[in-house]
Design a protein around this motif. Structure first.
Motif, mmCIF file in Angstrom:
data_model
loop_
_atom_site.group_PDB
_atom_site.id
_atom_site.type_symbol
_atom_site.label_atom_id
_atom_site.label_comp_id
_atom_site.label_asym_id
_atom_site.label_seq_id
_atom_site.Cartn_x
_atom_site.Cartn_y
_atom_site.Cartn_z
ATOM 1 N N GLU A 36 0.837 -1.210 0.000
ATOM 2 C CA GLU A 36 0.000 0.000 0.000
ATOM 3 C C GLU A 36 0.874 1.264 0.000
ATOM 4 O O GLU A 36 0.621 2.215 -0.731
ATOM 5 N N TRP A 37 1.914 1.218 0.843
ATOM 6 C CA TRP A 37 2.833 2.350 0.936
ATOM 7 C C TRP A 37 3.575 2.540 -0.385
ATOM 8 O O TRP A 37 3.693 3.662 -0.887
ATOM 9 N N ASP B 22 2.608 1.715 -3.372
ATOM 10 C CA ASP B 22 1.688 2.278 -4.364
ATOM 11 C C ASP B 22 1.528 3.788 -4.162
ATOM 12 O O ASP B 22 1.469 4.556 -5.123
ATOM 13 N N GLN B 23 1.453 4.174 -2.893
ATOM 14 C CA GLN B 23 1.325 5.599 -2.564
ATOM 15 C C GLN B 23 2.560 6.378 -3.049
ATOM 16 O O GLN B 23 2.448 7.446 -3.648
ATOM 17 N N ALA C 12 2.874 9.137 -5.956
ATOM 18 C CA ALA C 12 3.380 10.474 -5.615
ATOM 19 C C ALA C 12 4.473 10.903 -6.591
ATOM 20 O O ALA C 12 4.541 12.073 -6.973
ATOM 21 N N SER D 222 7.151 15.031 0.165
ATOM 22 C CA SER D 222 7.393 13.884 1.053
ATOM 23 C C SER D 222 7.510 14.345 2.502
ATOM 24 O O SER D 222 7.156 13.620 3.427
ATOM 25 N N GLU E 254 3.587 15.809 3.244
ATOM 26 C CA GLU E 254 2.494 14.824 3.249
ATOM 27 C C GLU E 254 2.821 13.553 4.016
ATOM 28 O O GLU E 254 1.947 12.943 4.606
ATOM 29 N N PHE E 255 4.096 13.135 3.976
ATOM 30 C CA PHE E 255 4.448 11.874 4.635
ATOM 31 C C PHE E 255 5.231 12.090 5.924
ATOM 32 O O PHE E 255 5.598 11.127 6.596
#
Ligand code: ADP
Length: 251
Positions: free
Chosen positions: A126-127, A129-130, A134, A193, A196-197
């Motif tokens: 999932e990460w 893909d994110q 991005a 990054s 958002e992260f």
């Protein structure tokens, strides 16, 4: 975990690095103390030979420290053996280099997951893909580096650095080989990054425009931290660089 949250992403205290001895002795870093906060984007600037690369290499565990202390999160690097430093880099540090450093025989997707594969870690799908979304590479994953533009290659390198959710990413002149549009894209990615992260990023650059993407700019001269600016514009950074250059010429 709660305790770890109190730590900076990386911190140097009285960090000294001396190369050579006798007549060839060079003090590359002279008791540098600097902390990089979590979720912060910091640029490091300074004239050629001021110690930028050395600081990055010592703080990222790529080079040994002569004296003082350097930490990634809560982990002290000083005194670590080579194999411990290798593991620390693998587990806690992401790298983005000026020359991309992708493996030419691997696809973009394989390059992105290579550090995780080497570490025997299963990628968090999932990460990943994110991250891939991005960096805008979803339709380029089967391409090899030779089939990608410089900007796309550097975006692969940014995705590779983000894939393991490292404690900190060190970027060494990440826009140095790119045209200004691709460079701006890569800087935008690094900034996103962080925003958002919550990624922590430290970037060495000589380009005031690139540095203005960061929330903070730390200036080195002669192996020392001599100044810093918060949320500066490119013009403010350029003025500061010019002031240092002028001072250097007078002294
Ligand atoms: P910058 O990245 O700001 O250009 P460096 O960190 O590369 O500066 O270099 C700082 C100082 O340390 C310079 O005087 C340089 O010549 C010296 N230096 C860097 N690496 C080495 C090395 N491996 N051996 C000897 N001297 C070095």
């Amino acid at each position: 975990m709660e305790e770890a949250a109190n730590h900076n992403a990386a911190r140097a205290t009285d960090l000294t690095k001396i190369y050579g001895q006798g007549e060839t002795r060079v003090v590359a870093l002279d008791k540098v103390s600097v902390a990089f906060g979590r979720g912060e984007f910091t640029a490091i600037m300074g004239p050629s030979g001021s110690g930028k690369s050395t600081l990055m290499h010592c703080m990222a565990g790529l080079d040994t420290i002569t004296s003082g202390s350097s930490r990634i999160g809560a982990t002290e690097l000083t005194g670590m053996k080579d194999d411990q430093l290798t593991r620390l880099r693998r587990d806690k540090v992401g790298f983005v280099f000026q020359a991309f450093h992708l493996l030419p025989t691997l696809t973009a997707a394989e390059n992105i997951t290579l550090p995780l594969d080497i570490a025997g870690r299963r990628p968090d799908r999932e990460w990943l893909d994110q991250v891939i979304a991005a960096v805008g590479l979803a339709d380029r994953l089967a391409h090899r580096p030779g089939q990608l533009s410089g900007g796309q290659q550097q975006r692969v390198a940014v995705a590779r650095a983000l894939a393991s959710r490292p404690e900190i990413i060190f970027a060494d002149e990440p826009t140095g080989n790119l045209d200004s549009r691709s460079g701006a894209e890569v800087l935008g990615l690094l900034r996103d990054s962080v925003r958002e992260f919550g990624q922590s990023v430290v970037m060495v650059t000589h380009d005031p425009v690139a540095a203005s993407s960061a929330g903070r700019v730390v200036f080195l001269a002669d192996g020392r931290v001599v100044d810093e600016l918060r949320a500066p514009t490119a013009d403010q950074i350029l003025d500061r660089v010019k002031a240092f250059d002028a001072a250097g010429r007078v002294s």
